[in-house]
Design a protein around this motif. Sequence first.
Motif, PDB file in Angstrom:
ATOM      1  N   ASN A 502       0.816  -1.214   0.000  1.00 20.30           N
ATOM      2  CA  ASN A 502       0.000   0.000   0.000  1.00 20.30           C
ATOM      3  C   ASN A 502       0.856   1.273   0.000  1.00 20.30           C
ATOM      4  OD1 ASN A 502       0.926   0.093   2.646  1.00 20.30           O
ATOM      5  ND2 ASN A 502      -1.045  -0.507   3.545  1.00 20.30           N
ATOM      6  N   LEU A 503       2.184   1.093  -0.082  1.00 20.78           N
ATOM      7  CA  LEU A 503       3.094   2.235  -0.171  1.00 20.78           C
ATOM      8  C   LEU A 503       4.078   1.959  -1.307  1.00 20.78           C
ATOM      9  CD1 LEU A 503       3.272   4.843   1.555  1.00 20.78           C
ATOM     10  CD2 LEU A 503       5.265   3.839   2.668  1.00 20.78           C
ATOM     11  N   ILE A 504       4.134   2.870  -2.281  1.00 19.95           N
ATOM     12  CA  ILE A 504       4.939   2.659  -3.484  1.00 19.95           C
ATOM     13  C   ILE A 504       6.004   3.752  -3.593  1.00 19.95           C
ATOM     14  CG2 ILE A 504       4.899   2.452  -6.001  1.00 19.95           C
ATOM     15  CD1 ILE A 504       1.968   1.608  -5.774  1.00 19.95           C
ATOM     16  N   LEU A 505       7.258   3.356  -3.743  1.00 15.91           N
ATOM     17  CA  LEU A 505       8.368   4.293  -3.940  1.00 15.91           C
ATOM     18  C   LEU A 505       8.696   4.320  -5.424  1.00 15.91           C
ATOM     19  CD1 LEU A 505       8.614   3.394  -0.880  1.00 15.91           C
ATOM     20  CD2 LEU A 505      11.045   3.951  -1.087  1.00 15.91           C
ATOM     21  N   MET A 506       8.510   5.486  -6.052  1.00 12.66           N
ATOM     22  CA  MET A 506       8.754   5.637  -7.482  1.00 12.66           C
ATOM     23  C   MET A 506      10.105   6.310  -7.721  1.00 12.66           C
ATOM     24  SD  MET A 506       5.804   4.481  -8.681  1.00 12.66           S
ATOM     25  CE  MET A 506       5.750   5.051 -10.373  1.00 12.66           C
ATOM     26  N   ASP A 507      10.640   6.118  -8.923  1.00  8.22           N
ATOM     27  CA  ASP A 507      11.857   6.825  -9.378  1.00  8.22           C
ATOM     28  C   ASP A 507      13.062   6.558  -8.479  1.00  8.22           C
ATOM     29  OD1 ASP A 507      10.117   7.887 -11.259  1.00  8.22           O
ATOM     30  OD2 ASP A 507       9.802   9.734 -10.147  1.00  8.22           O
ATOM     31  N   VAL A 508      13.191   5.356  -7.961  1.00  9.17           N
ATOM     32  CA  VAL A 508      14.362   4.999  -7.170  1.00  9.17           C
ATOM     33  C   VAL A 508      15.501   4.669  -8.140  1.00  9.17           C
ATOM     34  CG1 VAL A 508      15.319   3.445  -5.440  1.00  9.17           C
ATOM     35  CG2 VAL A 508      12.891   4.079  -5.346  1.00  9.17           C
ATOM     36  N   GLN A 509      16.561   5.463  -8.116  1.00 17.35           N
ATOM     37  CA  GLN A 509      17.677   5.227  -9.019  1.00 17.35           C
ATOM     38  C   GLN A 509      18.464   3.986  -8.580  1.00 17.35           C
ATOM     39  OE1 GLN A 509      17.934   7.274 -11.878  1.00 17.35           O
ATOM     40  NE2 GLN A 509      15.942   7.826 -10.999  1.00 17.35           N
ATOM     41  N   THR A 510      19.209   3.416  -9.524  1.00 15.31           N
ATOM     42  CA  THR A 510      19.948   2.181  -9.259  1.00 15.31           C
ATOM     43  C   THR A 510      20.902   2.341  -8.080  1.00 15.31           C
ATOM     44  OG1 THR A 510      19.780   1.570 -11.598  1.00 15.31           O
ATOM     45  CG2 THR A 510      21.463   0.447 -10.280  1.00 15.31           C
ATOM     46  N   GLU A 511      21.564   3.508  -8.017  1.00 13.33           N
ATOM     47  CA  GLU A 511      22.522   3.727  -6.934  1.00 13.33           C
ATOM     48  C   GLU A 511      21.826   3.956  -5.588  1.00 13.33           C
ATOM     49  OE1 GLU A 511      21.979   7.658  -9.179  1.00 13.33           O
ATOM     50  OE2 GLU A 511      22.246   5.518  -9.655  1.00 13.33           O
ATOM     51  N   GLN A 512      20.511   4.217  -5.597  1.00 11.38           N
ATOM     52  CA  GLN A 512      19.770   4.425  -4.347  1.00 11.38           C
ATOM     53  C   GLN A 512      19.076   3.160  -3.867  1.00 11.38           C
ATOM     54  OE1 GLN A 512      17.146   7.516  -5.898  1.00 11.38           O
ATOM     55  NE2 GLN A 512      18.210   9.080  -4.682  1.00 11.38           N
ATOM     56  N   VAL A 660      11.110   0.567  -8.792  1.00 14.98           N
ATOM     57  CA  VAL A 660       9.927   0.810  -7.970  1.00 14.98           C
ATOM     58  C   VAL A 660       9.963  -0.183  -6.816  1.00 14.98           C
ATOM     59  CG1 VAL A 660       7.418   0.671  -7.847  1.00 14.98           C
ATOM     60  CG2 VAL A 660       8.498   1.745  -9.821  1.00 14.98           C
ATOM     61  N   LEU A 661       9.886   0.340  -5.594  1.00 13.63           N
ATOM     62  CA  LEU A 661       9.857  -0.511  -4.406  1.00 13.63           C
ATOM     63  C   LEU A 661       8.476  -0.404  -3.761  1.00 13.63           C
ATOM     64  CD1 LEU A 661      13.279   0.479  -2.754  1.00 13.63           C
ATOM     65  CD2 LEU A 661      12.847  -1.316  -4.441  1.00 13.63           C
ATOM     66  N   THR A 662       7.973  -1.491  -3.241  1.00 11.11           N
ATOM     67  CA  THR A 662       6.679  -1.454  -2.549  1.00 11.11           C
ATOM     68  C   THR A 662       6.815  -2.103  -1.181  1.00 11.11           C
ATOM     69  OG1 THR A 662       5.880  -3.589  -3.372  1.00 11.11           O
ATOM     70  CG2 THR A 662       5.488  -1.667  -4.765  1.00 11.11           C
ATOM     71  N   THR A 663       5.992  -1.639  -0.262  1.00 14.95           N
ATOM     72  CA  THR A 663       5.960  -2.219   1.080  1.00 14.95           C
ATOM     73  C   THR A 663       4.557  -2.083   1.639  1.00 14.95           C
ATOM     74  OG1 THR A 663       7.017  -2.210   3.254  1.00 14.95           O
ATOM     75  CG2 THR A 663       6.631  -0.069   2.241  1.00 14.95           C
ATOM     76  N   TYR A 664       4.347  -2.643   2.801  1.00 15.55           N
ATOM     77  CA  TYR A 664       3.029  -2.578   3.457  1.00 15.55           C
ATOM     78  C   TYR A 664       3.182  -1.918   4.826  1.00 15.55           C
ATOM     79  CZ  TYR A 664      -1.073  -4.076   6.097  1.00 15.55           C
ATOM     80  OH  TYR A 664      -2.200  -4.096   6.875  1.00 15.55           O
ATOM     81  N   THR A 665       2.330  -0.944   5.097  1.00 14.31           N
ATOM     82  CA  THR A 665       2.271  -0.323   6.424  1.00 14.31           C
ATOM     83  C   THR A 665       0.873  -0.550   6.992  1.00 14.31           C
ATOM     84  OG1 THR A 665       1.657   1.811   5.421  1.00 14.31           O
ATOM     85  CG2 THR A 665       3.989   1.440   5.895  1.00 14.31           C
ATOM     86  N   PRO A 666       0.761  -0.933   8.262  1.00 13.07           N
ATOM     87  CA  PRO A 666      -0.541  -1.341   8.812  1.00 13.07           C
ATOM     88  C   PRO A 666      -1.529  -0.207   9.040  1.00 13.07           C
ATOM     89  CG  PRO A 666       1.151  -1.414  10.512  1.00 13.07           C
ATOM     90  CD  PRO A 666       1.857  -1.119   9.225  1.00 13.07           C
ATOM     91  N   ASP A 667      -1.028   1.040   9.186  1.00 10.52           N
ATOM     92  CA  ASP A 667      -1.947   2.147   9.461  1.00 10.52           C
ATOM     93  C   ASP A 667      -1.350   3.452   8.944  1.00 10.52           C
ATOM     94  OD1 ASP A 667      -0.132   3.164  11.576  1.00 10.52           O
ATOM     95  OD2 ASP A 667      -0.828   1.388  12.672  1.00 10.52           O
ATOM     96  N   ALA A 668      -2.173   4.509   8.981  1.00 10.00           N
ATOM     97  CA  ALA A 668      -1.770   5.808   8.445  1.00 10.00           C
ATOM     98  C   ALA A 668      -0.601   6.410   9.229  1.00 10.00           C
ATOM     99  CB  ALA A 668      -2.962   6.765   8.459  1.00 10.00           C
ATOM    100  N   ILE A 669      -0.555   6.172  10.537  1.00  9.08           N
ATOM    101  CA  ILE A 669       0.516   6.757  11.362  1.00  9.08           C
ATOM    102  C   ILE A 669       1.876   6.173  10.986  1.00  9.08           C
ATOM    103  CG2 ILE A 669       1.400   6.980  13.712  1.00  9.08           C
ATOM    104  CD1 ILE A 669      -1.512   7.029  14.679  1.00  9.08           C
ATOM    105  N   SER A 670       1.932   4.834  10.902  1.00  8.99           N
ATOM    106  CA  SER A 670       3.208   4.200  10.530  1.00  8.99           C
ATOM    107  C   SER A 670       3.587   4.545   9.097  1.00  8.99           C
ATOM    108  CB  SER A 670       3.107   2.689  10.702  1.00  8.99           C
ATOM    109  OG  SER A 670       2.083   2.144   9.889  1.00  8.99           O
TER     110      SER A 670
END
Length: 833
Positions: A502-512, A660-670
């Motif tokens: 439910n959280l997507i990181l876009m435009d992550v460069q190879t060195e990052q 593109v990296l994705t992860t899951y966070t259980p709630d809005a605060i986290s």
Amino acid sequence: MAWRDSRASGKRLLLFMGSIILGIAAVVSIQSFSANLKENITLQSKALMGADFLIDSNQPANERVLAIMDSLGGAQAKSINFPSMGLFPKTGDARLIGVKSVQGAYPFYGELETQPLSAATSYQEKEGALVDATLMLQFDAKLGDSIKIGNVLFPIVGKLISAPGTGGVGASIAPPVWIPEHMVDETGLIQTGSRVGYDYYFVAKEDQDLRELDKLVDPLLDAENADLDTHVSTGQRLGRSYDNFGKFLNLVAFIALLLGCVGIASSVHIHIKEKLRSVAVLKCIGATRKQTFLIFLIQIAGMGFLGGLMGVLAGLALQQTFPLLLRDFLPFDVEISLALGAILIGLVLGVLMSVLFALTPLLGTWYVSPLQVLRVEEDLPKKSRGPMILVFTAILIFVFAFAFWLLGDAIYAFFFVLAILVVFAVLGGLATFFMRLIKRFFPASWGFTARQSLLNLYRPNNQTTVLILAIGVGTFLISTLYFTKDILLARTSLETSSQTPNLILMDVQTEQREAAVASISDSGREVLNNIPIITMRMQQIKEKAVREIILDTTSTMNSWVLHHEFRVTYRDSLIASETTKGGDWPAKIQKEGYIPISLAQNVADDAEVALGDIIVFNVQGVLMKTIVAHLREVDWARMQINFSILFPSGVLENAPQFHVLTTYTPDAISSAKLQRQLVRLFPTVSIIDLRQVISVIEDILNKISWVINFMAFFSILTGIIVLIGSVRTSKYQRMKESVLLRTLGAKDRQILKITALEYLYLGFLGSAMGIVLALLGSFLLAQFVFETPFVPSLAPFVLVLPGITALVLLIGLLNSRTVVQSSPLVVLRKELS
């Protein structure tokens, strides 16, 4: 004679008018507002764009595009647009924003509305940012605070209230922030894989024909992956979008009008029954069939005209509320004026619909015999089948013609008429079936009041079917809306599993990439997807170069595939949203010199390719020959990352790419905590929180459904007016029943209870049948159109069913007071007279 009889039956005929007033008011208000909206879009299209025309591309202008722009006198302004994360250092909050950098005096039309006003021009000199006012309110940001975009910390020098080219769903997901154009490079946000838009703005010459310009220049720009938009074409597209929604609302309003006309037909049927002896008397003294028929036809036409006129006035008043109802969807203020076309439509509808639907009972006057004076008959004389068929045919043709005029498509109009017939037939059939069921299995063991209230449902001259139809159709519309909205929300909802991102990181460069993965893991979250993405374009399809296809005016290929920059990944397996339509993946048979690829079925259809066809891709300057080895059906509505094109592993690993990296966070605060951490460490990475996206979608659906509910409620109100008309029309008959029951020993309390139960049955049956029909239709919609499990909303059962039942009961009792309290002398006097 028509006038004299109208004066004697004035109250009843006023109820005839009331049956169509609301429907006509709804149609006129929407037609008038749509006409005003089109006019406003035409007048304000320059202000909406901020220029006369623009050239846009997702890459910097190449030499050919620059040469075309020079031939047009050169661009007077330029902007660069891209999504990014905005970080507010004071609170540490971060949010996806839409960055717009401007060079030049743009906008040339309209207004860049800021607070303070001077910030509209001073932000360039002060090297500051104009931040969306709603975004500042959300994060409690003040003027003088800072916002960090990429590697640059910008002072907030003004609130952005409104600007040309902003608004809509995109602005809700990524609120706009304006910065000076010369500081874009310093942010470090334009890099491999960045989604950047370049816009070049122009002011046209006084005598310049923009339509001709669009026709001549746009094909040249298409070949260079650029596009020309004029304020005229943009206004037309915007107008079509609102026009489609207006057509839908018009159909909802037209259904309310049809319900009113069904009520008219039923009321006229009873009215003519009571006039049979009068018609017979007229024929005894020399009146012809034509004369007696025209007396009542003129009556109905006159009432229809007055009903149309009152509906027009009500519609013109109603449209004044539309700018308020639609303020969240309109990018400008709408000035309301009189639309003569809508007024004429209302008057014509009032007369035509009243006459057409009243013709069936009116034909009964044609066959009345003078001997009817001496006979005691309850029913209308039998009518010839030929004229009846002609009347029904005329009604169907008119409904089809009006639907065709609204929709502009004969097939859509046909299916609309078919749907209306099905809904009316099903509800009418269910009502008739229920009546027969009561007769067949009459509950003789019930108490007197309960039995009598059931008997009243199929008394002579009953209007049970009409009332159930009127109540049921209104309930059907509102319930269908609730169910459909739930289906759409279910399609966009997120699973709560920890394996669903439910959280997507876009435009992550190879060195990052490795550092970003470690940061997510250190926070206690699992990286669910680590997807490499390579950008490319189609260079050649089969034997023909893409440039040739673009310039070929006879090509039937969908143009988007020719201009689109595809974001492609590589893997050797399918995911949950993909199903094989043809071939194998990974490919079992390979052709030497060609790379096997998997295409989404919709891309293959639009590019007109099939298994075994050759496509050459331009991968950032390197040409790759590929062969279509596999076709996939992709569920694009599923909330996960999907791709149009897949390459096999071992081919693109060394190509310039981002991740593109994705992860899951259980709630809005986290989720917020992790976003703040990542934005500080990787300011050039964009983060999409799917919770926010779904919240925006849900908010939009709620707003749209509120507007549709508002229009659908006209069907309910029309049903209530038909109910009042039914009570009033059968008032004398009910008074006779009341007197007879009292003569037999019934008390006022029992008669009131009988009446209450009768309307309770009507309200419950009508609303229940409408909900059941909506439930069935929505289930079929979910199974065969959306292909998703159907979990019905409880709102129709908890709110709509008891609410409409109670409303029908209340209206029925309020209009039956005089019937319950009537004196036997009133009936005796009527009989003796």
